[in-house]
Scaffold this motif. Structure first.
Motif, short mmCIF file in Angstrom:
data_model
loop_
_atom_site.label_atom_id
_atom_site.label_comp_id
_atom_site.label_asym_id
_atom_site.label_seq_id
_atom_site.Cartn_x
_atom_site.Cartn_y
_atom_site.Cartn_z
N PHE A 1 3.43 -25.52 33.98
CA PHE A 1 4.26 -24.67 34.84
C PHE A 1 3.84 -23.21 34.73
CE2 PHE A 1 8.84 -23.24 35.91
CZ PHE A 1 8.53 -23.15 37.26
N ALA A 2 3.62 -22.75 33.51
CA ALA A 2 3.18 -21.37 33.30
C ALA A 2 1.84 -21.13 34.00
CB ALA A 2 3.07 -21.06 31.81
N ASP A 3 0.92 -22.07 33.86
CA ASP A 3 -0.38 -21.95 34.50
C ASP A 3 -0.25 -21.98 36.02
OD1 ASP A 3 -3.33 -21.88 34.40
OD2 ASP A 3 -3.15 -23.90 35.26
N SER A 4 0.59 -22.86 36.54
CA SER A 4 0.79 -22.97 37.99
C SER A 4 1.33 -21.67 38.59
CB SER A 4 1.74 -24.11 38.32
OG SER A 4 1.17 -25.34 37.96
N LEU A 5 2.22 -21.03 37.85
CA LEU A 5 2.81 -19.79 38.37
C LEU A 5 1.80 -18.65 38.45
CD1 LEU A 5 6.35 -19.81 36.71
CD2 LEU A 5 5.75 -20.26 39.10
N THR A 6 0.72 -18.74 37.67
CA THR A 6 -0.31 -17.69 37.75
C THR A 6 -1.19 -17.87 38.98
OG1 THR A 6 -1.98 -18.90 36.45
CG2 THR A 6 -0.41 -17.51 35.23
N ARG A 7 -1.14 -19.04 39.61
CA ARG A 7 -2.02 -19.33 40.75
C ARG A 7 -1.34 -19.17 42.09
NH1 ARG A 7 -3.18 -24.84 39.74
NH2 ARG A 7 -2.33 -24.87 37.66
N VAL A 8 -0.12 -18.68 42.10
CA VAL A 8 0.58 -18.47 43.38
C VAL A 8 0.96 -17.00 43.52
CG1 VAL A 8 1.46 -20.82 43.55
CG2 VAL A 8 2.81 -19.11 42.39
N ASP A 9 1.11 -16.59 44.77
CA ASP A 9 1.51 -15.21 45.06
C ASP A 9 3.04 -15.16 45.07
OD1 ASP A 9 1.57 -12.55 45.83
OD2 ASP A 9 1.35 -13.03 47.97
N GLN B 1 9.03 -11.86 37.17
CA GLN B 1 9.51 -11.64 35.80
C GLN B 1 9.61 -12.95 35.03
OE1 GLN B 1 13.08 -9.29 35.80
NE2 GLN B 1 12.05 -7.49 36.64
N PHE B 2 10.10 -13.98 35.72
CA PHE B 2 10.19 -15.29 35.08
C PHE B 2 8.80 -15.81 34.73
CE2 PHE B 2 10.10 -19.96 35.44
CZ PHE B 2 10.88 -20.26 34.34
N ALA B 3 7.83 -15.67 35.64
CA ALA B 3 6.46 -16.11 35.38
C ALA B 3 5.87 -15.37 34.19
CB ALA B 3 5.60 -15.91 36.62
N ALA B 4 6.15 -14.06 34.10
CA ALA B 4 5.65 -13.27 32.97
C ALA B 4 6.30 -13.74 31.66
CB ALA B 4 5.90 -11.79 33.20
N TYR B 5 7.60 -13.99 31.72
CA TYR B 5 8.31 -14.49 30.54
C TYR B 5 7.73 -15.83 30.09
CZ TYR B 5 11.77 -16.93 27.77
OH TYR B 5 12.36 -17.66 26.79
N LEU B 6 7.56 -16.75 31.06
CA LEU B 6 7.06 -18.08 30.73
C LEU B 6 5.63 -18.01 30.19
CD1 LEU B 6 7.90 -21.03 30.71
CD2 LEU B 6 6.93 -21.25 33.00
N ALA B 7 4.80 -17.17 30.77
CA ALA B 7 3.43 -17.01 30.27
C ALA B 7 3.44 -16.48 28.84
CB ALA B 7 2.65 -16.08 31.19
N GLY B 8 4.32 -15.52 28.57
CA GLY B 8 4.44 -14.98 27.22
C GLY B 8 4.93 -16.03 26.24
N TYR B 9 5.89 -16.82 26.67
CA TYR B 9 6.40 -17.90 25.82
C TYR B 9 5.30 -18.92 25.52
CZ TYR B 9 8.94 -22.08 24.39
OH TYR B 9 9.36 -23.19 23.72
N ALA B 10 4.53 -19.28 26.55
CA ALA B 10 3.47 -20.27 26.36
C ALA B 10 2.35 -19.75 25.45
CB ALA B 10 2.89 -20.68 27.72
#
Length: 106
Positions: free
Chosen positions: A35-43, A51-60
């Motif tokens: 999910f974290a990776d998928s959110l980096t590939r969408v606009d 903010q959620f994508a950044a949080y999730l990427a940081g958590y991962a």
């Protein structure tokens, strides 16, 4: 993951519960990482989603998550490497240490 954990809770044997719990952890880790990776590939246009994508990427990438991921992976490798013998008879199954017998299950 929830289905695996719910199934594990219904089991009677401790080792079965542990195995299903491990599968639940592995499913959780895979889902979070994907999910974290998928959110980096969408606009993402929403500030909240960014903010959620950044949080999730940081958590991962966090130490706690990495320890969980590596621990689950290591434990799974150890579990799948366990070898044992089975002798199946009418009304009985004997489990023994693996002693180099031929593998008739492959």
């Amino acid at each position: 993951m929830r289905a695996q954990l719910a199934f594990a809770a219904k089991l009677r044997h401790h080792r079965q519960k542990q195995a299903w719990f491990l599968e639940g952890v592995r499913s959780y880790v895979a889902a979070v990482a994907e999910f974290a990776d998928s959110l980096t590939r969408v606009d993402l246009r929403s500030e909240g989603m960014r903010q959620f994508a950044a949080y999730l990427a940081g958590y991962a990438r966090s130490q706690d998550f990495c320890v969980l991921r590596e621990g689950a992976s290591t434990l799974n490798q150890e579990v799948v490497a366990i070898e044992y013998g089975l002798l199946v008879s009418v009304g009985r199954i004997d489990v023994s240490r693996y002693d180099g017998e031929d593998d008739y299950g492959a």
